[in-house]
Design a protein around this motif. Structure first.
Motif, PDB file in Angstrom:
ATOM      1  N   LEU A 267      -2.204  16.954   0.862  1.00  0.00           N
ATOM      2  CA  LEU A 267      -3.282  16.658   0.182  1.00  0.00           C
ATOM      3  C   LEU A 267      -4.128  15.663   0.828  1.00  0.00           C
ATOM      4  CD1 LEU A 267      -1.802  16.494  -3.369  1.00  0.00           C
ATOM      5  CD2 LEU A 267      -2.579  18.369  -2.177  1.00  0.00           C
ATOM      6  N   GLY A 268      -3.500  14.794   1.746  1.00  0.00           N
ATOM      7  CA  GLY A 268      -4.321  13.716   2.273  1.00  0.00           C
ATOM      8  C   GLY A 268      -3.200  12.872   2.758  1.00  0.00           C
ATOM      9  N   LEU A 269      -3.874  11.714   3.505  1.00  0.00           N
ATOM     10  CA  LEU A 269      -2.867  10.526   4.109  1.00  0.00           C
ATOM     11  C   LEU A 269      -3.418   9.322   3.445  1.00  0.00           C
ATOM     12  CD1 LEU A 269      -3.322  11.681   7.783  1.00  0.00           C
ATOM     13  CD2 LEU A 269      -1.683  12.468   6.397  1.00  0.00           C
ATOM     14  N   ILE A 270      -2.523   8.473   3.597  1.00  0.00           N
ATOM     15  CA  ILE A 270      -2.599   7.104   3.210  1.00  0.00           C
ATOM     16  C   ILE A 270      -2.623   6.499   4.629  1.00  0.00           C
ATOM     17  CG2 ILE A 270      -1.903   4.683   1.966  1.00  0.00           C
ATOM     18  CD1 ILE A 270      -2.539   7.311   0.012  1.00  0.00           C
ATOM     19  N   LEU A 271      -3.760   6.077   5.162  1.00  0.00           N
ATOM     20  CA  LEU A 271      -3.862   5.783   6.427  1.00  0.00           C
ATOM     21  C   LEU A 271      -3.675   4.039   6.532  1.00  0.00           C
ATOM     22  CD1 LEU A 271      -7.293   7.609   7.756  1.00  0.00           C
ATOM     23  CD2 LEU A 271      -4.749   8.035   8.099  1.00  0.00           C
ATOM     24  N   GLY A 272      -3.987   3.486   5.364  1.00  0.00           N
ATOM     25  CA  GLY A 272      -3.598   2.160   5.842  1.00  0.00           C
ATOM     26  C   GLY A 272      -3.719   1.268   4.600  1.00  0.00           C
ATOM     27  N   ALA A 273      -3.212   0.055   4.507  1.00  0.00           N
ATOM     28  CA  ALA A 273      -3.319  -0.864   3.219  1.00  0.00           C
ATOM     29  C   ALA A 273      -3.433  -2.327   3.576  1.00  0.00           C
ATOM     30  CB  ALA A 273      -1.840  -0.620   2.457  1.00  0.00           C
ATOM     31  N   GLY A 274      -3.969  -3.048   2.956  1.00  0.00           N
ATOM     32  CA  GLY A 274      -4.272  -4.505   3.198  1.00  0.00           C
ATOM     33  C   GLY A 274      -4.401  -5.236   2.129  1.00  0.00           C
ATOM     34  N   GLU A 275      -4.217  -6.528   2.253  1.00  0.00           N
ATOM     35  CA  GLU A 275      -4.034  -7.493   0.870  1.00  0.00           C
ATOM     36  C   GLU A 275      -4.418  -8.830   1.413  1.00  0.00           C
ATOM     37  OE1 GLU A 275       0.100  -7.445  -0.519  1.00  0.00           O
ATOM     38  OE2 GLU A 275       0.639  -7.223   1.501  1.00  0.00           O
ATOM     39  N   ARG A 276      -4.974  -9.349   0.535  1.00  0.00           N
ATOM     40  CA  ARG A 276      -5.226 -10.942   0.714  1.00  0.00           C
ATOM     41  C   ARG A 276      -5.303 -11.574  -0.611  1.00  0.00           C
ATOM     42  NH1 ARG A 276      -4.173 -13.514   5.490  1.00  0.00           N
ATOM     43  NH2 ARG A 276      -4.689 -15.723   4.987  1.00  0.00           N
ATOM     44  N   ALA A 277      -4.495 -12.588  -0.699  1.00  0.00           N
ATOM     45  CA  ALA A 277      -4.476 -13.356  -2.060  1.00  0.00           C
ATOM     46  C   ALA A 277      -5.683 -14.684  -1.747  1.00  0.00           C
ATOM     47  CB  ALA A 277      -3.114 -14.044  -2.186  1.00  0.00           C
ATOM     48  N   ASP A 278      -6.221 -14.811  -3.076  1.00  0.00           N
ATOM     49  CA  ASP A 278      -7.259 -15.932  -3.100  1.00  0.00           C
ATOM     50  C   ASP A 278      -6.656 -16.999  -3.742  1.00  0.00           C
ATOM     51  OD1 ASP A 278      -9.469 -17.183  -3.669  1.00  0.00           O
ATOM     52  OD2 ASP A 278     -10.736 -15.330  -3.987  1.00  0.00           O
ATOM     53  N   SER A 279      -7.169 -18.112  -3.218  1.00  0.00           N
ATOM     54  CA  SER A 279      -6.474 -19.577  -3.539  1.00  0.00           C
ATOM     55  C   SER A 279      -7.332 -20.167  -4.613  1.00  0.00           C
ATOM     56  CB  SER A 279      -5.771 -20.381  -2.777  1.00  0.00           C
ATOM     57  OG  SER A 279      -7.041 -20.715  -1.842  1.00  0.00           O
ATOM     58  N   PHE A 280      -8.492 -19.550  -4.860  1.00  0.00           N
ATOM     59  CA  PHE A 280      -9.696 -20.367  -5.408  1.00  0.00           C
ATOM     60  C   PHE A 280      -9.622 -20.630  -6.995  1.00  0.00           C
ATOM     61  CE2 PHE A 280     -14.207 -20.531  -7.014  1.00  0.00           C
ATOM     62  CZ  PHE A 280     -14.430 -21.540  -6.437  1.00  0.00           C
ATOM     63  N   HIS A 281      -9.404 -19.688  -7.776  1.00  0.00           N
ATOM     64  CA  HIS A 281      -9.661 -19.729  -9.193  1.00  0.00           C
ATOM     65  C   HIS A 281      -8.790 -18.423  -9.763  1.00  0.00           C
ATOM     66  CE1 HIS A 281     -11.492 -19.776 -13.224  1.00  0.00           C
ATOM     67  NE2 HIS A 281     -11.765 -20.778 -12.846  1.00  0.00           N
ATOM     68  N   ARG A 282      -8.256 -18.873 -11.336  1.00  0.00           N
ATOM     69  CA  ARG A 282      -7.542 -17.762 -11.649  1.00  0.00           C
ATOM     70  C   ARG A 282      -8.300 -16.624 -12.313  1.00  0.00           C
ATOM     71  NH1 ARG A 282      -6.244 -22.825 -12.314  1.00  0.00           N
ATOM     72  NH2 ARG A 282      -3.902 -23.338 -12.214  1.00  0.00           N
ATOM     73  N   THR A 283      -9.490 -16.771 -12.399  1.00  0.00           N
ATOM     74  CA  THR A 283     -10.357 -15.214 -12.708  1.00  0.00           C
ATOM     75  C   THR A 283     -11.560 -15.049 -11.807  1.00  0.00           C
ATOM     76  OG1 THR A 283     -11.640 -16.649 -14.223  1.00  0.00           O
ATOM     77  CG2 THR A 283      -9.766 -15.544 -15.267  1.00  0.00           C
ATOM     78  N   ARG A 284     -11.836 -16.072 -11.017  1.00  0.00           N
ATOM     79  CA  ARG A 284     -12.957 -15.885 -10.112  1.00  0.00           C
ATOM     80  C   ARG A 284     -12.673 -15.818  -8.615  1.00  0.00           C
ATOM     81  NH1 ARG A 284     -16.378 -20.374 -10.649  1.00  0.00           N
ATOM     82  NH2 ARG A 284     -14.873 -21.408 -12.066  1.00  0.00           N
ATOM     83  N   SER A 285     -13.430 -15.165  -7.868  1.00  0.00           N
ATOM     84  CA  SER A 285     -13.091 -15.178  -6.270  1.00  0.00           C
ATOM     85  C   SER A 285     -13.617 -16.168  -5.776  1.00  0.00           C
ATOM     86  CB  SER A 285     -13.782 -13.742  -5.724  1.00  0.00           C
ATOM     87  OG  SER A 285     -13.099 -13.016  -6.374  1.00  0.00           O
ATOM     88  N   ASN A 286     -13.229 -16.682  -4.593  1.00  0.00           N
ATOM     89  CA  ASN A 286     -13.713 -17.781  -4.062  1.00  0.00           C
ATOM     90  C   ASN A 286     -15.200 -17.267  -3.511  1.00  0.00           C
ATOM     91  OD1 ASN A 286     -14.894 -19.403  -1.676  1.00  0.00           O
ATOM     92  ND2 ASN A 286     -12.652 -20.093  -1.228  1.00  0.00           N
ATOM     93  N   PRO A 287     -16.384 -18.086  -3.563  1.00  0.00           N
ATOM     94  CA  PRO A 287     -17.817 -17.581  -3.521  1.00  0.00           C
ATOM     95  C   PRO A 287     -17.988 -17.108  -2.252  1.00  0.00           C
ATOM     96  CG  PRO A 287     -17.735 -19.596  -4.610  1.00  0.00           C
ATOM     97  CD  PRO A 287     -16.325 -19.501  -4.451  1.00  0.00           C
ATOM     98  N   ASP A 288     -17.226 -17.531  -1.230  1.00  0.00           N
ATOM     99  CA  ASP A 288     -17.541 -17.066   0.073  1.00  0.00           C
ATOM    100  C   ASP A 288     -16.722 -15.580   0.413  1.00  0.00           C
ATOM    101  OD1 ASP A 288     -14.458 -17.230   0.427  1.00  0.00           O
ATOM    102  OD2 ASP A 288     -14.557 -18.736   1.892  1.00  0.00           O
ATOM    103  N   GLY A 289     -16.067 -15.060  -0.524  1.00  0.00           N
ATOM    104  CA  GLY A 289     -15.519 -13.577  -0.437  1.00  0.00           C
ATOM    105  C   GLY A 289     -14.588 -13.739   0.387  1.00  0.00           C
ATOM    106  N   GLY A 290     -13.890 -14.456   0.714  1.00  0.00           N
ATOM    107  CA  GLY A 290     -13.085 -14.497   1.817  1.00  0.00           C
ATOM    108  C   GLY A 290     -11.749 -13.474   1.670  1.00  0.00           C
ATOM    109  N   ALA A 291     -11.242 -13.574   0.605  1.00  0.00           N
ATOM    110  CA  ALA A 291     -10.060 -12.873   0.408  1.00  0.00           C
ATOM    111  C   ALA A 291     -10.446 -11.284   0.021  1.00  0.00           C
ATOM    112  CB  ALA A 291      -9.354 -13.438  -0.945  1.00  0.00           C
ATOM    113  N   ILE A 292     -11.357 -11.035  -0.520  1.00  0.00           N
ATOM    114  CA  ILE A 292     -11.927  -9.740  -0.584  1.00  0.00           C
ATOM    115  C   ILE A 292     -12.260  -9.216   0.612  1.00  0.00           C
ATOM    116  CG2 ILE A 292     -14.221  -8.234  -1.574  1.00  0.00           C
ATOM    117  CD1 ILE A 292     -13.818 -10.074  -3.832  1.00  0.00           C
ATOM    118  N   ILE A 293     -13.121  -9.924   1.367  1.00  0.00           N
ATOM    119  CA  ILE A 293     -13.306  -9.346   2.734  1.00  0.00           C
ATOM    120  C   ILE A 293     -12.214  -9.069   3.550  1.00  0.00           C
ATOM    121  CG2 ILE A 293     -14.576  -9.968   4.807  1.00  0.00           C
ATOM    122  CD1 ILE A 293     -16.547 -11.578   3.042  1.00  0.00           C
ATOM    123  N   GLY A 294     -11.145 -10.228   3.418  1.00  0.00           N
ATOM    124  CA  GLY A 294     -10.009  -9.987   4.279  1.00  0.00           C
ATOM    125  C   GLY A 294      -9.180  -8.889   4.086  1.00  0.00           C
TER     126      GLY A 294
END
Lengths: 423, 373
Positions: A267-294
């Motif tokens: 049906l399709g392929l899972i070509l890739g997976a990436g993850e990054r943890a954020d150390s900024f806050h329990r419910t908010r991302s670091n304002p620099d978006g580093g973990a999301i971008i990463g």
């Protein structure tokens, strides 16, 4: 296409998919509803909603609970997971009944003893106002079924028994990224050569008073109670929270090599997976978006691709002011001035939490299959701070070979998948 | 090509104290620290006094957690320090085996007492009102299972990746297995893995009492406990795992080599028994006669008996340590703690140590450690 990817690892194919969503039971009904721009969000009917700030959700009511007390969360999660897995395994035509040839990875919410059970024990205890936990414990002692129902490993064990998966079932949570994590673990097991196939599930069934109130107290939920279908408004200017929802998705993953060897339809392929943890806050991302971008970049790199080769993004897109702002930042950082279209399934099915990453991976595969982008509905007032093509309100045809599916969780756990067309 | 995986750091906390020295006592059969009063009729092994500020310097962070998350975050920090890996946290991978976080016991009791006497429809509306007004907003995050990992990221800066496994004892064993497998195949050079359990909790005692397996009354040695032989213990155990090449490159000392780890889940009915499952796992490990056994027997009668039958079938096992006797049974922390103890045994000169895991309900696991050559 070769059986190994650019890193020398097994290419991972999807050969079976199953869905349960507020739009329906099964892949066909859910996908048709999504392409039609239908909302699965309604007034909560499962329990009284007096004193609640939010009274809407994407409930999934199972046929067997009509006319009886609603299921507890673990019961609901297990049943929905089993429904989705049955559809996926049958579609894949893999193994023999009750003998799935690989491990189980189950993304699910934490479960515990719930209020209806506590109240039964309290009534039995007859301790009146002086009631203590020790009284509840006296009444609960020896209730093996309750024990097995509320253990974190209980649901996985019963599903492993039912589907005959191999080895120890793995249950996991990474909050709102859970479903994507379950797929990632399956992909890794196949890439390592530890398994030729994996059954990956994300399931969520937490629309009950306490869970709803907990999210409500974090000011995370939409309170647009008067118009339930219009409440989930990802990327829109008047968005003010997500809508809690339920569902499940299952994917049968296989090495492309073994799928071909048995003549399975890919049906399709899972070509890739990436993850990054954020150390900024329990419910908010670091304002620099580093973990999301990463995480987004890591998934694209893992797939051996450049950002320009991504045709469409299946958004995390919860409809909270914060998430959508940060996801926009991530889109611009990763894709530059001309990002691909992005849409949020959550505008229609709400936020299925532990199931979301898996449900959205299935929708990503279907997007490629039908060459049609599902819309972001309720897009009435564009947010000038979100300069993205969100596929507003209506589905449209597009040439799509590769999809990036985003999942960002409370607690800073971010997982992205790259889904590709069958070779 | 599989790379050898070393254990380069241990963070261990239990009723016996914290750190390797305190736990040498467990290996010598120390008399346990038991609290038989606070949660009577259930004895529990309590936590030692911890100077939380040492590992969680911000009071604000401490306030955002309940004891279980604090304990785990504390022990994770001990492991990072022990490995001398403070500077490596940005790319350190993390897998936590988590249970559920603490409920607000007082609120549960008050609401339950009030609602028990109301008609159902009235009780449901009142439940909403009491929860909406009574639950602390921050408690939700302090309860969420994946927020132990989240707090380890926030407090210690561990951000390579973050996954949380659920599923009691087995979750921890699979956390170690998958962490090691990822390192061995080259997905990262260093990782942190472990779990924590707080025994002094009425909500968890309710769950385990439902199994009928908790010991009641005075603490007793495991051999004298009978059918209901579980005594829960507060334990946290984190391990820093590292590829040999990564450790060597930074001049870090390996405490032990993780020679092998295998997990399984018997249905525990008929032929599909826990001891047969464990025997199958043992056949996959290069186990030699005389290996010290760090037993994962919990005191739960059936699983403990199954483990005894499994060990009886091993050719010439060496000395055995029943860790649950001195630490109590610590569910998600049990297997990492036994692996930490096995590492200490190897450090003390044993040529091989086998950590076993037999889940109270499900899950079998074995891990083998040896000295770094």
């Amino acid at each position: 296409m070769k059986d190994r990817n650019h890193l020398g690892r097994h290419v991972v194919a999807v050969t079976g998919i199953g869905l349960v969503t507020p739009l329906g039971f099964g892949v066909a009904e859910s996908w048709a509803g999504l392409l039609a721009g239908r909302s699965g969000i309604r007034r909560i009917s499962r329990f009284p909603t007096e004193h609640l700030r939010t009274t809407i959700a994407g409930e999934v009511t199972l046929p067997e609970e009509m006319g009886r007390e609603p299921f507890t969360s673990p019961e609901r999660v297990e049943r929905m997971a089993a429904l989705a897995a049955e559809e996926a395994v049958a579609g894949a035509g893999i193994g023999a009944p009750g003998r799935f040839p690989g491990p189980l990875f189950l993304g699910m919410p934490p479960v515990e003893v719930e209020w209806p059970q506590r109240l039964v024990f309290a009534r039995q205890a007859e301790a009146g106002a002086a009631l203590r936990y020790s009284d509840l414990i006296a009444a609960a002692s020896g209730q093996q079924a309750l024990f097995e129902n509320c253990l974190f490993g209980g649901i996985g064990e019963r599903l492993a028994d039912r589907f005959g998966t191999s080895g120890a079932p793995i249950s996991l949570t990474t909050a709102c990224a859970t479903g994507a994590s379950s797929i990632q673990l399956g992909v890794e097991a196949i890439q390592r050569g530890e398994a030729q196939a994996a059954l990956c599930i994300g399931a969520e069934g937490s629309v009950q008073p306490e869970a709803l109130i907990r999210f409500s107290l974090l000011s995370a939920l939409s309170t647009r109670n008067d118009e339930p279908p219009r409440a989930s408004r990802p990327f829109e200017k008047t968005r003010e929270g997500f809508v809690m929802s339920e569902g499940a998705a299952a994917l049968v993953l296989e090495s492309l090599e073994s799928a071909r060897a048995r003549g399975a339809t890919v049906l399709g392929l899972i070509l890739g997976a990436g993850e990054r943890a954020d150390s900024f806050h329990r419910t908010r991302s670091n304002p620099d978006g580093g973990a999301i971008i990463g995480a987004m970049r890591a998934a694209i790199t893992d797939a051996g691709l450049e950002p320009g080769q991504i045709d469409y993004v299946n958004a995390h897109g919860t409809g909270t002011p914060e998430n959508d702002k940060m996801e926009t930042l991530g889109m611009r950082a990763v894709f530059g001035d001309s990002p691909p279209p992005i849409s949020s399934n959550k505008s229609m099915i709400g936020h299925t939490l532990s199931a979301a990453g898996a449900i959205e991976a299935v929708f990503s595969l279907l997007t490629i299959r039908d060459q049609r982008l599902p819309p972001t509905i309720n897009h009435e007032a564009p947010d000038p701070a979100i300069p993205l093509d969100v596929v507003p309100n209506v589905a449209r045809d597009a040439k799509v070979a590769r999809v990036l599916s985003n999942s960002f969780g409370f607690g800073g756990q971010n997982v992205c998948l790259v889904v590709g067309a069958a070779p | 090509m599989a790379e050898p995986v070393w254990i380069t750091g241990i963070g261990l906390v239990s009723c016996l104290g914290e750190g390797p020295e305190a736990h040498a006592a467990a290996l010598a059969g120390a008399s346990p620290v038991v609290d038989e009063e606070s949660f009577a009729p259930f004895p529990v092994h309590p936590l030692p006094a911890l100077n939380l500020d040492r590992q969680i310097p911000k009071k604000g962070d401490q306030r955002q957690m309940e004891p279980w998350q604090r304990l785990g975050t504390y022990a994770a920090g001990l492991a990072i320090d022990h490995a001398g890996a403070r500077g490596l946290v940005a790319d350190m991978h993390l897998v936590v085996a988590a249970g559920g976080g603490e409920r607000d016991i007082g609120l549960d009791e008050a609401i339950t007492a009030e609602l028990a006497t109301l008609p159902p429809a009235e009780a449901a509306a009142r439940l909403n009102e009491r929860l909406a007004n009574g639950l602390r907003p921050t408690l939700f995050l302090a309860q969420l299972s994946n927020l132990l990992a989240g707090n380890i990221s926030i407090v210690h800066g561990v951000t390579g990746s973050s996954r949380t496994f659920m599923g009691e004892e087995a979750a921890a064993a699979d956390a170690v297995r998958i962490t090691a497998a990822r390192l061995a195949e080259g997905r990262g050079g260093i990782a942190l893995v472990g779990g924590a359990y707080v025994a002094a909790r009425w909500d968890m005692l309710l769950l385990y009492a439902a199994s009928g397996g908790l010991l009641r009354g005075a603490w007793a040695p495991m051999a004298e406990r009978g059918e209901a032989g579980l005594v829960m213990g507060s334990v946290a155990a984190f391990l820093v795992l590292e590829t040999a090449s990564h450790a060597r490159a930074r001049g870090a000392t390996g405490l032990a080599v993780l020679t092998g780890i295998a997990t399984g889940a018997a249905r525990r009915r008929g032929e599909d028994s826990a001891e047969a499952s464990a025997a199958g796992l043992a056949a996959r490990l290069p186990l030699r006669p005389g290996a010290t056994v760090i037993s994962g027997a919990s005191g739960a009668a059936a699983a403990t008996a199954a483990e005894a039958r499994f060990l009886a079938g091993l050719p010439a096992p060496g000395p055995m340590v029943r860790s649950a006797e001195s630490l109590g049974h610590s569910v998600e922390a049990a297997f990492p703690a036994n692996l930490a103890l096995a590492t200490l045994v190897v450090q003390a000169g044993a040529p091989q140590a086998l950590a076993t895991g037999f889940g109270v309900w499900r899950g079998e696991a074995l891990a083998l450690v040896e000295p770094v050559a």
